[in-house]
Design a protein around this motif. Structure first.
Motif, short mmCIF file in Angstrom:
data_model
loop_
_atom_site.label_atom_id
_atom_site.label_comp_id
_atom_site.label_asym_id
_atom_site.label_seq_id
_atom_site.Cartn_x
_atom_site.Cartn_y
_atom_site.Cartn_z
N PRO A 72 0.81 -1.23 0.00
CA PRO A 72 0.00 0.00 0.00
C PRO A 72 0.84 1.28 0.00
CG PRO A 72 -0.93 -1.59 1.53
CD PRO A 72 0.41 -2.13 1.09
N LEU A 73 2.09 1.18 0.40
CA LEU A 73 2.94 2.38 0.43
C LEU A 73 3.52 2.74 -0.94
CD1 LEU A 73 5.06 1.76 3.67
CD2 LEU A 73 3.35 3.57 3.32
N ILE A 74 3.42 1.81 -1.88
CA ILE A 74 4.03 2.05 -3.20
C ILE A 74 3.26 3.14 -3.92
CG2 ILE A 74 4.45 1.04 -5.49
CD1 ILE A 74 4.98 -1.63 -4.08
N GLU A 75 3.99 4.17 -4.32
CA GLU A 75 3.37 5.22 -5.13
C GLU A 75 3.73 4.93 -6.57
OE1 GLU A 75 4.83 8.89 -3.40
OE2 GLU A 75 4.24 8.20 -1.40
N GLY A 76 2.74 4.95 -7.43
CA GLY A 76 3.02 4.63 -8.83
C GLY A 76 2.19 3.45 -9.28
N ALA A 124 8.66 5.21 -0.03
CA ALA A 124 7.41 5.65 0.57
C ALA A 124 7.59 6.92 1.39
CB ALA A 124 6.88 4.55 1.47
N SER A 125 6.59 7.78 1.34
CA SER A 125 6.66 9.00 2.15
C SER A 125 5.80 8.87 3.40
CB SER A 125 6.20 10.20 1.32
OG SER A 125 4.91 9.94 0.81
N ARG A 126 5.00 7.79 3.51
CA ARG A 126 4.14 7.62 4.68
C ARG A 126 4.53 6.33 5.41
NH1 ARG A 126 -1.96 8.01 3.19
NH2 ARG A 126 -2.18 9.20 5.09
N SER A 127 3.79 6.02 6.48
CA SER A 127 3.99 4.76 7.21
C SER A 127 2.74 3.91 7.10
CB SER A 127 4.22 5.04 8.70
OG SER A 127 5.52 5.55 8.90
N ALA A 128 2.95 2.60 7.16
CA ALA A 128 1.81 1.68 7.14
C ALA A 128 2.00 0.65 8.24
CB ALA A 128 1.72 0.98 5.79
N LEU A 129 0.88 0.25 8.83
CA LEU A 129 0.93 -0.77 9.88
C LEU A 129 -0.24 -1.71 9.68
CD1 LEU A 129 2.03 -0.48 13.46
CD2 LEU A 129 -0.29 -1.36 13.12
N ILE A 131 -20.03 -12.79 5.61
CA ILE A 131 -18.61 -13.16 5.59
C ILE A 131 -18.29 -13.88 6.89
CG2 ILE A 131 -16.25 -12.29 5.45
CD1 ILE A 131 -17.62 -11.62 2.90
N VAL A 132 -17.71 -15.08 6.76
CA VAL A 132 -17.37 -15.88 7.94
C VAL A 132 -15.88 -16.22 7.93
CG1 VAL A 132 -19.70 -16.88 8.05
CG2 VAL A 132 -17.89 -18.09 6.79
N THR A 133 -15.37 -16.63 9.08
CA THR A 133 -13.96 -17.00 9.17
C THR A 133 -13.74 -18.34 8.45
OG1 THR A 133 -14.23 -18.24 11.24
CG2 THR A 133 -13.77 -15.88 11.43
N ALA A 134 -12.57 -18.48 7.83
CA ALA A 134 -12.30 -19.73 7.10
C ALA A 134 -10.83 -20.11 7.19
CB ALA A 134 -12.72 -19.58 5.64
N GLY A 135 -10.10 -19.53 8.17
CA GLY A 135 -8.68 -19.86 8.26
C GLY A 135 -8.15 -19.44 9.62
N GLY A 136 -6.84 -19.64 9.82
CA GLY A 136 -6.20 -19.24 11.07
C GLY A 136 -6.02 -17.73 11.09
N ARG A 137 -5.29 -17.25 10.09
CA ARG A 137 -5.20 -15.80 9.93
C ARG A 137 -6.41 -15.40 9.08
NH1 ARG A 137 0.79 -14.24 8.16
NH2 ARG A 137 0.50 -15.92 6.67
N VAL A 138 -7.23 -14.52 9.58
CA VAL A 138 -8.51 -14.22 8.94
C VAL A 138 -8.46 -12.89 8.17
CG1 VAL A 138 -10.97 -13.80 9.35
CG2 VAL A 138 -9.77 -15.58 10.63
N LEU A 139 -7.97 -11.85 8.85
CA LEU A 139 -7.93 -10.51 8.23
C LEU A 139 -6.58 -9.86 8.49
CD1 LEU A 139 -11.35 -9.11 9.59
CD2 LEU A 139 -10.97 -10.05 7.31
N GLY A 140 -6.22 -8.93 7.63
CA GLY A 140 -5.08 -8.05 7.90
C GLY A 140 -5.61 -6.63 7.78
N VAL A 141 -5.60 -5.92 8.88
CA VAL A 141 -6.15 -4.57 8.88
C VAL A 141 -4.99 -3.58 8.78
CG1 VAL A 141 -7.55 -2.90 10.15
CG2 VAL A 141 -8.11 -5.34 10.25
N THR A 142 -4.92 -2.90 7.64
CA THR A 142 -3.79 -1.99 7.38
C THR A 142 -4.25 -0.54 7.46
OG1 THR A 142 -2.64 -3.57 5.97
CG2 THR A 142 -2.10 -1.25 5.64
N ALA A 143 -3.46 0.28 8.13
CA ALA A 143 -3.72 1.72 8.16
C ALA A 143 -2.50 2.46 7.65
CB ALA A 143 -4.06 2.17 9.57
N LEU A 144 -2.74 3.56 6.95
CA LEU A 144 -1.67 4.41 6.43
C LEU A 144 -1.77 5.77 7.10
CD1 LEU A 144 -2.49 3.45 2.80
CD2 LEU A 144 -0.24 3.10 3.78
N ALA A 145 -0.63 6.33 7.45
CA ALA A 145 -0.64 7.66 8.08
C ALA A 145 0.72 8.31 7.87
CB ALA A 145 -0.95 7.54 9.57
#
Ligand code: AMP
Ligand code: GLY
Length: 424
Positions: A298-302, A324-329, A374-388
């Motif tokens: 998500p940090l890639i510009e272009g 990247a000029s921002r941070s992502a987590l 939408i239901v869970t179907a695995g061990g890792r279910v979601l990745g919630v990413t924020a940019l700031a």
């Protein structure tokens, strides 16, 4: 152009989401995809390792760029098959993918190319491996040679633990054939980080460094997982470090693979330990790290599709790239019990509320649709990413979004990015 992404986890959701934003992309397909990917791409029911069916689909649908997500199809030769058929694919050929497919191959390659890595010995019978334990210091690291879904490595604190793991691996065949050979290597100390580079066979772009959180619980406690969260950039790797890392551990991969006649086109993922004596390679992977890419991409510009297509064509030098000029987590939300056994089919609430937030993306790793939910179907279910604008703000925003999402027995770490913030 029409694009095909192979795979169906959080990494592939990130790839589809980013590719769909490209001006040059007319349509994104994903095989097999998942319930979240279905919002950004058309999912096609072909398994990621069914190479003949993927090839037929790509031919029949005029796919101009295929991006192989997971390691399995790459180690099975998907890139060889596509290239032989004259189809453009971003991903290394089988002989180059062995860098991830065989840890013994990778270590021998590193030795040959003078790439800094821990000293090691290779064994293919249990007795000599166990006997070797009498000649070394502890802790030590024991690794199964082949693909073992991230579970084939043990940092052993003493001889008993190491011998037990060797028996499980070599005699009980816990990882099947992947454990027929093992490595025993020196234990390195330092901070770990992940470096992802897009290589075109000669040249490369090094993406923004990131750090994964491999243990299941806060403060790096609990079992190893596929990764519970990541952030990028990281304060421990600055611009001058990136140049050094490129020279020491990335360019030698491209040069070495060229020497072997199997040019490396795709992602070189170097898992590094930053030691007192400089960066040393723990492992190479030949695909985007997951969840690292959920922070890095998500940090890639272009234009991402253009970048990957140019890389596949050996023309990455033409990419207009800036760091990247921002941070992502990214915070991974997992099923309770993961990485052990866990329930599936739990309905997830709050996805829209989180997904509607500005600068937040909810990537789906293990989800399915059932009766319109939408239901869970695995061990890792979601990745919630924020940019700031900085890491602290990205962390705050990510956890705000995570707080809106829930299901029965959801589990996530509450300290993603914490060490870096404490450092600064
Ligand atoms: P690998 O799959 O080879 O990256 O190993 C998985 C994890 O085991 C790494 O992320 C490290 O935390 C740890 N590890 C692997 N090799 C070593 C080593 N030589 N010294 C210390 N820790 C290691
Ligand atoms: N996050 C670790 C990996 O992708 O291998």
């Amino acid at each position: 152009m029409k694009v095909l992404v192979v795979g169906g986890g959080g990494r592939e959701h990130t790839l589809c989401w980013k590719l769909a934003q490209s001006e040059e992309v007319e349509k994104v397909y994903c095989a097999p995809g998942n319930a979240g990917i279905a919002r950004d791409a058309e999912c096609v029911p072909i398994r990621a390792d069914d190479i003949p069916a993927l090839l037929e689909f790509a031919r029949g649908n005029n796919i101009e760029l295929t991006v192989a997500g997971p390691e399995l199809p790459l180690t099975l030769g998907i890139a060889d098959a596509f290239r032989e058929a004259g189809l453009r694919i971003f991903g290394p050929v089988k002989a180059a993918a062995a860098l991830e497919g065989s840890k013994v191959f990778a270590k021998e390659f590193m030795r040959e190319m003078s790439i800094p890595t821990a000293d090691f010995a290779v064994f293919d019978d249990l007795d000599s491996a166990v006997a070797h334990l009498d000649t070394i210091d502890f802790p030590t690291v024991v690794k199964a040679d082949g693909l073992a879904a991230g579970k084939g490595v043990l940092v052993a604190k003493d001889k008993t633990e190491a011998a037990e793991f060797l028996r499980l691996t070599m005699s009980d065949k816990k990882f099947g054939d992947a454990g027929a050979r093992v490595l025993i290597e020196d234990c390195l100390a330092g901070e770990e980080c992940s470096i992802l580079a897009l290589a075109d066979g000669r040249d490369m772009i090094v993406l923004t460094p990131s750090q994964d959180h491999k243990r299941a619980y806060d403060n790096d406690e609990g079992l190893n997982t596929g990764g519970m969260g990541a952030y990028s950039p990281i304060s421990i790797v600055g611009d001058s470090d990136i140049e050094k890392i490129k020279e020491l551990v990335l360019q030698p991969v491209v040069d070495g693979m060229n020497k072997k006649g199997s040019p490396f086109v795709g992602v070189i993922y170097a898992g590094l330990m930053l030691t007192e004596n400089g960066p040393m390679v723990l492992e190479y992977n030949v695909r985007f790290g997951d969840p690292e890419c959920q922070a890095v991409i998500p940090l890639i510009e272009g234009d991402f599709a253009r970048m990957l297509a140019l890389a596949a064509d050996g023309r990455i030098g033409e990419v207009d790239w800036k760091p990247a000029s921002r941070s992502a987590l990214c915070v991974v939300m997992a099923s309770g019990g993961y990485p052990g056994s866990y329930a599936k089919g739990e309905p997830i609430s709050g996805l829209a509320a989180a997904g509607d937030m500005d600068d937040v993306v909810v990537f789906h790793a293990g989800t399915a649709e059932k009766d319109g939910r939408i239901v869970t179907a695995g061990g890792r279910v979601l990745g919630v990413t924020a940019l700031a604008d900085d890491l602290a703000a990205a962390q705050q925003l990510a956890y705000e979004a995570v707080g809106k999402i829930s299901w029965k027995d959801v589990h996530y770490r509450k300290d993603i990015g914490k060490r870096d913030l404490e450092r600064s």
